[in-house]
Design a protein around this motif. Structure first.
Motif, PDB file in Angstrom:
ATOM      1  N   ARG A 168      18.166  10.954   6.871  1.00  0.00           N
ATOM      2  CA  ARG A 168      16.815  11.267   7.049  1.00  0.00           C
ATOM      3  C   ARG A 168      16.990  10.173   5.878  1.00  0.00           C
ATOM      4  NH1 ARG A 168      16.850  14.549   1.298  1.00  0.00           N
ATOM      5  NH2 ARG A 168      18.690  13.148   0.273  1.00  0.00           N
ATOM      6  N   ILE A 169      15.384   9.152   6.284  1.00  0.00           N
ATOM      7  CA  ILE A 169      15.089   8.202   5.314  1.00  0.00           C
ATOM      8  C   ILE A 169      13.694   9.406   4.389  1.00  0.00           C
ATOM      9  CG2 ILE A 169      13.242   6.549   5.307  1.00  0.00           C
ATOM     10  CD1 ILE A 169      14.999   5.692   7.879  1.00  0.00           C
ATOM     11  N   ARG A 170      13.527   8.918   2.763  1.00  0.00           N
ATOM     12  CA  ARG A 170      12.895   8.895   2.847  1.00  0.00           C
ATOM     13  C   ARG A 170      12.185   7.444   2.100  1.00  0.00           C
ATOM     14  NH1 ARG A 170      15.472  11.030  -3.390  1.00  0.00           N
ATOM     15  NH2 ARG A 170      16.683   9.648  -2.828  1.00  0.00           N
ATOM     16  N   ARG A 171      10.311   8.448   1.444  1.00  0.00           N
ATOM     17  CA  ARG A 171      10.090   7.080   1.560  1.00  0.00           C
ATOM     18  C   ARG A 171       9.507   7.733   0.277  1.00  0.00           C
ATOM     19  NH1 ARG A 171       9.882   3.912   5.748  1.00  0.00           N
ATOM     20  NH2 ARG A 171      10.531   4.094   7.960  1.00  0.00           N
ATOM     21  N   PHE A 172       8.952   6.239  -0.383  1.00  0.00           N
ATOM     22  CA  PHE A 172       8.296   6.081  -1.289  1.00  0.00           C
ATOM     23  C   PHE A 172       7.259   5.405  -1.393  1.00  0.00           C
ATOM     24  CE2 PHE A 172      12.790   6.258  -1.583  1.00  0.00           C
ATOM     25  CZ  PHE A 172      13.368   7.608  -2.230  1.00  0.00           C
ATOM     26  N   SER A 173       6.491   5.346  -2.879  1.00  0.00           N
ATOM     27  CA  SER A 173       5.168   4.611  -2.888  1.00  0.00           C
ATOM     28  C   SER A 173       5.546   3.806  -4.610  1.00  0.00           C
ATOM     29  CB  SER A 173       3.985   5.246  -2.628  1.00  0.00           C
ATOM     30  OG  SER A 173       4.031   6.181  -4.166  1.00  0.00           O
ATOM     31  N   ARG A 174       5.178   2.955  -4.436  1.00  0.00           N
ATOM     32  CA  ARG A 174       5.379   2.601  -5.754  1.00  0.00           C
ATOM     33  C   ARG A 174       3.994   1.889  -6.923  1.00  0.00           C
ATOM     34  NH1 ARG A 174       9.684  -1.625  -8.090  1.00  0.00           N
ATOM     35  NH2 ARG A 174       9.330  -2.144 -10.218  1.00  0.00           N
ATOM     36  N   THR A 175       4.202   2.205  -7.865  1.00  0.00           N
ATOM     37  CA  THR A 175       2.518   1.764  -8.301  1.00  0.00           C
ATOM     38  C   THR A 175       3.123   0.959 -10.270  1.00  0.00           C
ATOM     39  OG1 THR A 175       0.810   3.198  -7.821  1.00  0.00           O
ATOM     40  CG2 THR A 175       0.129   1.909  -9.782  1.00  0.00           C
ATOM     41  N   GLY A 176       3.568  -0.270 -10.118  1.00  0.00           N
ATOM     42  CA  GLY A 176       4.215  -0.424 -11.336  1.00  0.00           C
ATOM     43  C   GLY A 176       5.764  -0.181 -11.275  1.00  0.00           C
ATOM     44  N   ALA A 177       6.464   0.906 -12.528  1.00  0.00           N
ATOM     45  CA  ALA A 177       7.157   1.214 -12.223  1.00  0.00           C
ATOM     46  C   ALA A 177       7.705   2.827 -11.837  1.00  0.00           C
ATOM     47  CB  ALA A 177       7.586   0.971 -14.431  1.00  0.00           C
ATOM     48  N   VAL A 178       6.249   3.219 -11.646  1.00  0.00           N
ATOM     49  CA  VAL A 178       6.548   4.753 -11.162  1.00  0.00           C
ATOM     50  C   VAL A 178       6.474   4.057  -9.941  1.00  0.00           C
ATOM     51  CG1 VAL A 178       4.794   6.675 -10.809  1.00  0.00           C
ATOM     52  CG2 VAL A 178       4.738   4.970 -13.011  1.00  0.00           C
ATOM     53  N   LEU A 179       8.226   5.018  -9.671  1.00  0.00           N
ATOM     54  CA  LEU A 179       8.721   5.276  -8.216  1.00  0.00           C
ATOM     55  C   LEU A 179       7.484   7.056  -7.493  1.00  0.00           C
ATOM     56  CD1 LEU A 179      10.213   3.127  -5.653  1.00  0.00           C
ATOM     57  CD2 LEU A 179      11.910   4.608  -6.809  1.00  0.00           C
ATOM     58  N   ARG A 180       7.508   7.053  -6.136  1.00  0.00           N
ATOM     59  CA  ARG A 180       7.050   9.159  -6.238  1.00  0.00           C
ATOM     60  C   ARG A 180       7.223   8.315  -4.953  1.00  0.00           C
ATOM     61  NH1 ARG A 180       2.089   8.782  -7.725  1.00  0.00           N
ATOM     62  NH2 ARG A 180       2.529   9.983  -9.596  1.00  0.00           N
ATOM     63  N   LEU A 181       7.755   9.811  -4.264  1.00  0.00           N
ATOM     64  CA  LEU A 181       8.368  10.836  -3.329  1.00  0.00           C
ATOM     65  C   LEU A 181       7.683  11.035  -2.796  1.00  0.00           C
ATOM     66  CD1 LEU A 181      10.862  11.053  -1.055  1.00  0.00           C
ATOM     67  CD2 LEU A 181      11.504  13.253  -1.991  1.00  0.00           C
ATOM     68  N   GLU A 182       7.111  10.502  -0.888  1.00  0.00           N
ATOM     69  CA  GLU A 182       5.689  10.564  -0.423  1.00  0.00           C
ATOM     70  C   GLU A 182       6.445  11.883   0.584  1.00  0.00           C
ATOM     71  OE1 GLU A 182       2.716   9.593  -0.980  1.00  0.00           O
ATOM     72  OE2 GLU A 182       3.528   8.632  -2.472  1.00  0.00           O
ATOM     73  N   GLN A 183       7.318  11.384   1.313  1.00  0.00           N
ATOM     74  CA  GLN A 183       7.732  12.322   2.450  1.00  0.00           C
ATOM     75  C   GLN A 183       9.365  11.851   2.749  1.00  0.00           C
ATOM     76  OE1 GLN A 183       5.624   9.799   5.500  1.00  0.00           O
ATOM     77  NE2 GLN A 183       6.381  10.763   7.003  1.00  0.00           N
ATOM     78  N   THR A 184       9.893  12.776   3.616  1.00  0.00           N
ATOM     79  CA  THR A 184      10.867  12.944   4.155  1.00  0.00           C
ATOM     80  C   THR A 184      11.002  12.980   5.472  1.00  0.00           C
ATOM     81  OG1 THR A 184      11.735  13.737   2.578  1.00  0.00           O
ATOM     82  CG2 THR A 184      13.157  13.937   4.212  1.00  0.00           C
ATOM     83  N   GLU A 185      11.753  11.858   6.419  1.00  0.00           N
ATOM     84  CA  GLU A 185      11.355  11.756   7.419  1.00  0.00           C
ATOM     85  C   GLU A 185      12.844  12.677   8.345  1.00  0.00           C
ATOM     86  OE1 GLU A 185      10.496   8.001   8.795  1.00  0.00           O
ATOM     87  OE2 GLU A 185       8.579   7.816   7.702  1.00  0.00           O
ATOM     88  N   SER A 186      13.170  13.072   9.279  1.00  0.00           N
ATOM     89  CA  SER A 186      14.417  12.966   9.883  1.00  0.00           C
ATOM     90  C   SER A 186      14.332  12.060  11.601  1.00  0.00           C
ATOM     91  CB  SER A 186      14.516  14.789  10.270  1.00  0.00           C
ATOM     92  OG  SER A 186      13.437  14.968  11.128  1.00  0.00           O
ATOM     93  N   PRO A 187      15.404  12.068  11.959  1.00  0.00           N
ATOM     94  CA  PRO A 187      15.906  10.972  13.228  1.00  0.00           C
ATOM     95  C   PRO A 187      14.905  11.682  14.263  1.00  0.00           C
ATOM     96  CG  PRO A 187      17.754  12.226  12.527  1.00  0.00           C
ATOM     97  CD  PRO A 187      16.981  13.103  11.933  1.00  0.00           C
ATOM     98  N   GLU A 188      14.840  12.679  14.041  1.00  0.00           N
ATOM     99  CA  GLU A 188      13.242  12.770  15.519  1.00  0.00           C
ATOM    100  C   GLU A 188      12.077  12.278  15.123  1.00  0.00           C
ATOM    101  OE1 GLU A 188      14.395  16.036  13.371  1.00  0.00           O
ATOM    102  OE2 GLU A 188      16.359  15.835  14.478  1.00  0.00           O
TER     103      GLU A 188
END
Length: 191
Positions: A168-188
């Protein structure tokens, strides 16, 4: 990989696309050093690098056979493109720039693997490095980074390898010091 980008056909083995499938016993898992050696060696394969179709609009890639059952990719980066912040779950990995230059921003902290949506990062965890052609790096599990081609007019090409193959790959957004989990992708989502 993101499904929003252009995909190209899967390539065969590196360096010989016509290598026969072996019925030999299971191969030992590659080490992080072996992954780095593989991406460096593959990045010097001028014919392979030249075979990657480059798209001015989005990233392109060819899947490669990495050492010891690892997952590997040859990736083309148009000017001004990047991955966004992401990790590679429990996989170790390595990548090398084969042409052009890439910039990597990473976090020098291990994030929790599950159970969170937003984290506030502390001072001093940000790292940046420029990776010109021939330069690369290896990384351990749960490495969080973003990779960018900051050039305004030159494509970059890179070689990446991961073991075990990306679960899997977890995708994040970042604003300054705040990291937010946005989505988790699988190989498909990227194959």
């Amino acid at each position: 990989m993101s499904s929003a980008h252009s995909a190209v056909p899967t390539a065969g083995s590196v360096p010989s696309p016509t290598s026969p499938v072996s019925s030999s016993p299971a191969v030992a898992a590659p080490t992080i050093t072996e992954l780095l050696d593989f991406v460096r060696r593959t990045a010097r394969n001028e014919a392979l690098i030249a075979s990657l179709p480059l798209d001015p609009e989005g990233r392109t890639w060819i899947r490669l056979d990495g050492p010891g059952g690892s997952e590997a990719w040859l990736i083309g980066w148009p000017p001004g493109t990047g991955t966004g912040w992401h990790d590679h779950a429990d996989s170790i990995g390595a990548f090398t720039t084969a042409a052009g230059a890439l910039k990597e921003h990473s976090l020098a902290v291990r994030l929790p693997t599950d159970g969170w949506k937003t984290l506030e990062l502390t001072d001093g965890v940000d790292r940046s490095r420029e990776l010109a052609a021939g330069q690369g790096r290896a990384f351990g599990q749960n490495h969080v980074h973003e990779v960018l081609n900051e050039s305004e007019d030159v494509h970059a090409v890179s070689v990446h390898a991961y073991y075990p193959p990306l679960p899997r790959i977890r995708r994040f957004s970042r604003t300054g010091a705040v990291l937010r989990l946005e989505q988790t992708e699988s190989p498909e989502d990227w194959q």
